[in-house]
Design a protein around this motif. Sequence first.
Motif, mmCIF file in Angstrom:
data_model
loop_
_atom_site.group_PDB
_atom_site.id
_atom_site.type_symbol
_atom_site.label_atom_id
_atom_site.label_comp_id
_atom_site.label_asym_id
_atom_site.label_seq_id
_atom_site.Cartn_x
_atom_site.Cartn_y
_atom_site.Cartn_z
ATOM 1 N N ILE A 80 -4.576 -1.435 -7.912
ATOM 2 C CA ILE A 80 -3.327 -2.072 -8.334
ATOM 3 C C ILE A 80 -2.250 -1.832 -7.280
ATOM 4 O O ILE A 80 -1.504 -2.741 -6.912
ATOM 5 N N GLU A 81 -2.190 -0.613 -6.757
ATOM 6 C CA GLU A 81 -1.229 -0.301 -5.696
ATOM 7 C C GLU A 81 -1.503 -1.146 -4.451
ATOM 8 O O GLU A 81 -0.574 -1.664 -3.824
ATOM 9 N N GLN A 82 -2.771 -1.309 -4.089
ATOM 10 C CA GLN A 82 -3.119 -2.126 -2.919
ATOM 11 C C GLN A 82 -2.747 -3.589 -3.139
ATOM 12 O O GLN A 82 -2.243 -4.244 -2.231
ATOM 13 N N ALA A 83 -2.983 -4.078 -4.346
ATOM 14 C CA ALA A 83 -2.634 -5.475 -4.651
ATOM 15 C C ALA A 83 -1.127 -5.681 -4.535
ATOM 16 O O ALA A 83 -0.670 -6.700 -4.005
ATOM 17 N N GLY A 88 2.267 -11.017 0.754
ATOM 18 C CA GLY A 88 2.343 -12.162 -0.141
ATOM 19 C C GLY A 88 2.085 -11.840 -1.604
ATOM 20 O O GLY A 88 1.838 -12.741 -2.404
ATOM 21 N N ALA A 89 2.124 -10.550 -1.959
ATOM 22 C CA ALA A 89 1.889 -10.159 -3.356
ATOM 23 C C ALA A 89 2.932 -10.796 -4.269
ATOM 24 O O ALA A 89 4.113 -10.865 -3.925
ATOM 25 N N THR A 90 2.470 -11.282 -5.406
ATOM 26 C CA THR A 90 3.363 -11.860 -6.412
ATOM 27 C C THR A 90 3.187 -11.087 -7.707
ATOM 28 O O THR A 90 2.122 -10.505 -7.946
ATOM 29 N N ALA A 137 4.187 0.442 -8.476
ATOM 30 C CA ALA A 137 3.521 -0.672 -7.782
ATOM 31 C C ALA A 137 3.988 -2.012 -8.329
ATOM 32 O O ALA A 137 4.319 -2.924 -7.572
ATOM 33 N N LEU A 138 4.044 -2.128 -9.648
ATOM 34 C CA LEU A 138 4.460 -3.388 -10.265
ATOM 35 C C LEU A 138 5.928 -3.683 -9.973
ATOM 36 O O LEU A 138 6.284 -4.812 -9.631
ATOM 37 N N ARG A 139 6.786 -2.680 -10.114
ATOM 38 C CA ARG A 139 8.219 -2.894 -9.865
ATOM 39 C C ARG A 139 8.488 -3.314 -8.433
ATOM 40 O O ARG A 139 9.395 -4.077 -8.153
ATOM 41 N N GLY A 140 7.664 -2.820 -7.519
ATOM 42 C CA GLY A 140 7.844 -3.150 -6.110
ATOM 43 C C GLY A 140 7.666 -4.625 -5.802
ATOM 44 O O GLY A 140 8.150 -5.096 -4.775
ATOM 45 N N CYS A 141 6.999 -5.363 -6.667
ATOM 46 C CA CYS A 141 6.802 -6.792 -6.381
ATOM 47 C C CYS A 141 7.552 -7.690 -7.368
ATOM 48 O O CYS A 141 7.445 -8.914 -7.273
ATOM 49 N N LEU A 142 8.327 -7.109 -8.285
ATOM 50 C CA LEU A 142 9.110 -7.927 -9.223
ATOM 51 C C LEU A 142 10.384 -8.417 -8.545
ATOM 52 O O LEU A 142 11.140 -7.618 -7.996
ATOM 53 N N PRO A 143 10.649 -9.696 -8.579
ATOM 54 C CA PRO A 143 11.915 -10.180 -8.022
ATOM 55 C C PRO A 143 13.067 -9.809 -8.966
ATOM 56 O O PRO A 143 12.856 -9.553 -10.155
ATOM 57 N N GLU A 144 14.248 -9.788 -8.421
ATOM 58 C CA GLU A 144 15.425 -9.494 -9.234
ATOM 59 C C GLU A 144 15.540 -10.532 -10.355
ATOM 60 O O GLU A 144 15.301 -11.720 -10.154
#
Length: 196
Positions: A80-83, A88-90, A137-144
Amino acid sequence: MTQHPTSEERRPANRGPKAAAGNRAALVTAAREIYAVHGLDVPLSRIARRAGVGQGVLYRHFPDREAIAVAVLEENVRQIEQAAAAEGATPAGVLGVLTWHLTQSAAFIGLLHADGASGRLPAHAFARELSERVERALRGCLPEGHRLGAPDDLMLAVAMVSGAVTGPTHRERAHRALAAWRLLGVTVGPVRPFEG
């Protein structure tokens, strides 16, 4: 009556001590596959056979049932961290990987709520550590402004979806997980492992 091992249980020749990392990876993969179908109570010998190694090799890497289950959970979180860190992670893509792991690892929920775990951390601290890593990991790819951006919403949604992940087959568990995300108004990408 003589019982012959199934193709899943046939062991190839020992690959020797130089294959330690490959043996460990094969054991983790075999454990994930077998636990997803049969739960945590499957004999460890079956995991060893599925991985193509002897029981001695299994015990050199994992001294007990909990140790191999913990290794599978660690690998899930690492993927999950790698993804999330991939170019381009979304959010939808990473949630698809998370959902795949939830549907594959439903049998591990009991481990996370156990009274204690052998190893370096008690089960509740270990579960909290894994949860915090997934959240980062999830928060790192969430847009504002994302629907799950509020402080408690993200992991509450993950907990709600993991509670919906039930059923005898991977397909049914994935269907229920996607339905839960849809009810929460969250778009999820394909439910599949991370292929980095």
